[in-house]
Structures are given as structure tokens and as C-alpha cells.
Design a protein around this motif. Structure first.
Motif, PDB file in Angstrom:
ATOM      1  N   LEU A  54     -20.062  14.817  -1.752  1.00  0.00           N
ATOM      2  CA  LEU A  54     -19.091  14.524  -3.315  1.00  0.00           C
ATOM      3  C   LEU A  54     -20.157  14.514  -4.369  1.00  0.00           C
ATOM      4  CD1 LEU A  54     -18.564  10.834  -1.739  1.00  0.00           C
ATOM      5  CD2 LEU A  54     -16.582  12.637  -2.959  1.00  0.00           C
ATOM      6  N   ARG A  75     -13.946   5.291  -3.358  1.00  0.00           N
ATOM      7  CA  ARG A  75     -15.169   5.405  -2.634  1.00  0.00           C
ATOM      8  C   ARG A  75     -16.147   4.092  -2.495  1.00  0.00           C
ATOM      9  NH1 ARG A  75     -18.638   9.709  -6.695  1.00  0.00           N
ATOM     10  NH2 ARG A  75     -16.713  11.478  -7.317  1.00  0.00           N
ATOM     11  N   LEU A 103     -15.485   7.106   2.892  1.00  0.00           N
ATOM     12  CA  LEU A 103     -16.192   8.310   1.527  1.00  0.00           C
ATOM     13  C   LEU A 103     -15.094  10.009   2.262  1.00  0.00           C
ATOM     14  CD1 LEU A 103     -19.706   8.830   0.688  1.00  0.00           C
ATOM     15  CD2 LEU A 103     -18.238   7.813  -0.405  1.00  0.00           C
ATOM     16  N   ALA A 106     -11.997  10.543  -0.347  1.00  0.00           N
ATOM     17  CA  ALA A 106     -12.402  10.388  -1.902  1.00  0.00           C
ATOM     18  C   ALA A 106     -12.752  11.267  -1.863  1.00  0.00           C
ATOM     19  CB  ALA A 106     -14.160   9.367  -1.792  1.00  0.00           C
TER      20      ALA A 106
END
Length: 502
Positions: free
Chosen positions: A320, A435, A452, A455
């Protein structure tokens, strides 16, 4: 007969309404507008003076805190040295009385709190010290420390204590100046420095205010084509007005980003703390020999499971972070090289890897479609597809199914994942791509989810310019569809019906 209503004024002196208003205005007090230069000057001067004061006070407190920390370290070190000497002595109180410790105060305390010796006063006159925090900690843990404001205003008494071999406690202490005492002792210097800073700030503010306002003062309001005194500024004002909405929008985005980062940091801290605490707790039990031999294997499995979850979480966070940085800087080189990849092959590999997990959850895994080539970042595409399938398995029900379909919508490569799981409530459907958002936290953590996955799916789709859509009904299942940008060089089977509905 005509009545004169002018109050005795001649024909040439009759008062018109305008003249009456002007006459009245002369009688009213004139309100002088505040000078822009003065405002700038006073603002700069005030901020400079206030900053000088705050820095001075803050520096005193920082210095006092530093001195306190150093004093604790010094006393602790001396406690250990003197304690080793007293442990070898037959009469600790007598040995302690012969030591010259300067301004430091030494005290020997029996295990029951009775004061056996004090270098500053008669031990018989002192009350029982068992309740003193540093003594109590030393009796229990072997060492203790504290600092208390003494009766002398502005000073702090610093204490360090250790437990000796015979169970008694040695305590050393000294007085150090507090922040206010430091300020007071250096008052002459502080006043001089502040006076210099204030004077410098004063003249600097005056100079800056004059230089900033000078261009405005040069505007000539007497020109024939300038009805408004500051008509020359109208283009600038119009331009600023036209940019105001854009600036407000950008500021709102920055606030949202800052809020998101703060929330993300808090969530990361919480999510990392849970497996770390579990690993530490289990390993400490094994280290201390508390765990029975037959239970060691179970604790080892627990440590391994939490370590794997921690590894997955760190990997997802790094992914991320890399995606965030690439999107923010518009530099995608950190993601690797872009190349053609077959969505169908990626999906088949993901299904093959996740088949054991699907079998364990008693979920059927199906793949439909055919070769579909897109240009992108193969590793990220693989991670996106894997997260979609893994998420569909995790939130499914025993006996359920996950169907992945890969194909084309016109010229747009499309991949969709449909499950027959628990579904998502309408109020949560926009949140699932945030998230650490979990529809069912207990289910996600029990199955090793990091919170996650979706996301990452969202960010990977953004990097590829793909559109992400979700359809779900609670208790009926969920379908997530990713539609890549249409391109004439993409290849794949036509899917006229599109992605299946949930």
C-alpha cells in the motif's frame, strides 16, 4: 401668500438633501480606517515576541528535564557502586557514614521501612519509609526511582534506590533546580536576550510591513479612469476569486489525506500490536518453563500463526505504501515495468494457490472465460486477483461457491469474482475498500485476514485506470467487478452478458 420654508435662507442658499447630508457628516466623528501596514506590523511583532517568550520557557523546561534524566542516571550508577561496597561490608550503616558524597544525601532503610542511617539528619527522627515509592519499588523489584517537589519552591528532589543483599534498601538523593528556578537564576541573561530579540523583531517587523505595503501605496486613485480607488487590483481579485474554489477543494483533499494517514497510523499500530503481543506472551511462557511439554507444540503453532499474520500484514502495508507513493508522485517506475499479461492465466494461478484454503473452508472454486491480455504490472494484477478470490473465500459459507469470470466487455478486459457468502449491508458497501475495514472482524482475523486486501485491490485498479464496482445483498453473496480500460490491442473472448449479478 407664499410661505417661506427655507428657514430664512435666500434663494441661492437653499439646503438640498445632498448638502444636508454633507453638513451632518461634518458633525459626526470621523472613524479612521485601520492601516494595513499597521496590521501587518503588529501581527509580525506580536508573533515574534510571543515566539521568543515561548522558546525561552520551553528551553528552560527541556533543560530541566535533561538535567533530571542525567541526575537519575548518575544516582543510579552511584547506587550500584556503593551498594556493591555495602554488600561486602559487615556494618553497612557504619560504612555508609564514612563515605563523602558531597551534596548527595544517602539513606539506609531496613526491609520494614525503618531508617537505619541518613547522612543529612538523625535517622531516629525520620518516619518509616516503607511507603515511599522508590523504596517500595526497590523492595519489590530490586530498584526504584522517583522525583518530588521539595518544600523549597522551585527545586525537585531526585531519588534512586536499590535493594542490598541483606534485604535493606540504599537510597541516594539530591536536589536539582526546577524550570522556574533555572529561569529565575538566569533572569538577567534572559531579560537581556529577550530585550535584544524584541528589539530585533520590532525593527524587522517594521521593515517587512513597509516593504509589503509599498506596492499597494503606489497605486494612484486619482487617475481619470479609476472610479474605485483600487481598480488596478480588480484583475488580481478576480483571479484569486476564480482560484478560491480550487484552493478550497485542494485544502479539503489535504485535510482528508491527513485524516486518513492519522487513522491509518493508528490502525497499523493496533493491528501490529495484537500479533506481537501474542507472540511475546507465548514465547515468554515457553522461555520461563511454565508451559507443559505436551503443550509446547500448540504454543509453537500459535507463534507461527501470528508470525505469518504479522508477515502478511507487513507485506500488505509495504504494498500500500508503494502504491500510495506512486499515485501521489505520478511516478510508476517504482512498481516495476509494464508488460502484457493474461488475466486468465493470472486467475488460474490464483485459484490453484488458494484451492487448499477453499477446500478447508468447504467452498467450491470455479473459473470461467478464456485468455484475456491486458498491459499492466503483472505482480500487482496477480495480487489484486488473489485478494479478490481470498476475500470471497473468507466471507463465504460452508458449502458455498466462488466463481471467477474473465473475458471482454466490448474492448474492455474484465474480471469479476462472485461468491455466495454472507453479503454486505448497503451502509457498508462503500466502506469495504477502506483500509482495515472488516465486515466481520472475528471471521477475518480468525482466517488470517489483514483488513487491507480490498484496499490493495482499489489502489491496483487505480494504477491501471480500471473501474471497480461492487454488488451485494446480505445473505445472498457479493460480486466485485474490475473493468480495465478499453484498448484495441487487447485480446480475449467476448462476454456479452458481462459479469454475473449477485
Amino acid at each position: 401668500m407664499r410661505v417661506d420654508t427655507t428657514g430664512g435662507l435666500g434663494a441661492g442658499d437653499r439646503a438640498t438633501p445632498a448638502r444636508l447630508r454633507d453638513s451632518a457628516a461634518l458633525l459626526l466623528p470621523v472613524r479612521r480606517a485601520i492601516s494595513l501596514r499597521d496590521r501587518i506590523f503588529w501581527a509580525l511583532a506580536s508573533v515574534s515576541v510571543l515566539a521568543s517568550l515561548l522558546v525561552t520557557i520551553a528551553s528552560a523546561y527541556v533543560l530541566q528535564a535533561t538535567l533530571t534524566i542525567d541526575a537519575h542516571a548518575t544516582l543510579s550508577r552511584e547506587c550500584r557502586i556503593i551498594g556493591s561496597v555495602l554488600d561486602d561490608s559487615a556494618d553497612a550503616a557504619r560504612t555508609l557514614s564514612t563515605m563523602m558524597l558531597g551534596n548527595e544525601r544517602s539513606t539506609l532503610i531496613a526491609p520494614d521501612g525503618t531508617v537505619l542511617f541518613d547522612s543529612m539528619t538523625d535517622a531516629a527522627d525520620l518516619p518509616n519509609h516503607a511507603g515511599r515509592s522508590e523504596v517500595a519499588d526497590a523492595l519489590v523489584t530490586g530498584s526504584g526511582s522517583s522525583d518530588r517537589k521539595s518544600q523549597t519552591v522551585g527545586y525537585v528532589s531526585i531519588y534512586e534506590a536499590i535493594r542490598l543483599a541483606d534485604g535493606s534498601v540504599l537510597r541516594l538523593s539530591e536536589d536539582r533546580a526546577g524550570a522556574m528556578a533555572l529561569l529565575w537564576s538566569s533572569l538577567a541573561w534572559i531579560v537581556g536576550i529577550l530585550a535584544g530579540l524584541v528589539t530585533l523583531s520590532w525593527f524587522t517587523s517594521l521593515l517587512l510591513s513597509r516593504r509589503l505595503i509599498r506596492p499597494v501605496l503606489r497605486i494612484d486613485p486619482t487617475r481619470p479612469d479609476c472610479q474605485a480607488p483600487y481598480r488596478e487590483l480588480e484583475p488580481l481579485v478576480q483571479r484569486l476569486s476564480s482560484q478560491q474554489e480550487l484552493l478550497e477543494e485542494q485544502m479539503e483533499r489535504l485535510r482528508d489525506i491527513d485524516s486518513m494517514r492519522s487513522e491509518f497510523t493508528a490502525n497499523v499500530t493496533h493491528e501490529l500490536k495484537t500479533p506481537i503481543s501474542s507472540i511475546m506472551g507465548a514465547s515468554e511462557l515457553i522461555r520461563d518453563g511454565i508451559v507443559r511439554p505436551e503443550d509446547v507444540r500448540g504454543f509453537a503453532r500459535r507463534i507461527n500463526s501470528d508470525a505469518q499474520r504479522l508477515s502478511s500484514l507487513v507485506s500488505d502495508i509495504l504494498t500500500l505504501s508503494k502504491l500510495d507513493e506512486s499515485e501521489r508522485s505520478l511516478d510508476l517506475t517504482a512498481l516495476g515495468s509494464s508488460s502484457p499479461c493474461d488475466l486468465y492465466e493470472v486467475a488460474r494461478d490464483a485459484c490453484s494457490r488458494l484451492q487448499p484454503k477453499a477446500d478447508a473452508a468447504r467452498v467450491s472454486l470455479w473459473l470461467e472465460g478464456g485468455p484475456t491480455v491486458v498491459t499492466g504490472y503483472p505482480r500487482l494484477v496477480d495480487e489484486m486477483v488473489s485478494n479478490l478470490v481470498e476475500n470471497a473465500i473468507r466471507y463465504n459459507v460452508p458449502g458455498g461457491s466462488v466463481t471467477m469470470r474473465v473475458g471482454m466487455r466490448g474492448h474492455a478486459p474484465t474480471v469479476s469474482v462472485r461468491d455466495t457468502g454472507v453479503g454486505i449491508a448497503p451502509e457498508n458497501q462503500e466502506k469495504v475498500f477502506e483500509r482495515f475495514f472488516r465486515v466481520d472482524r472475528s471471521r477475518s482475523r480468525a482466517s488470517g485476514g489483514t483488513g487491507l486486501g480490498l484496499a490493495i485491490v482499489k489502489h491496483v485498479a487505480n494504477v491501471h485506470g480500471a473501474k471497480l464496482s461492487l454488488k451485494s445483498r446480505p445473505g445472498k453473496g457479493t460480486t466485485i467487478t474490475v473493468v480495465f480500460p478499453a484498448s484495441t490491442d487487447t485480446q480475449g473472448p467476448q462476454d456479452a452478458q458481462g459479469a454475473p449479478e449477485a
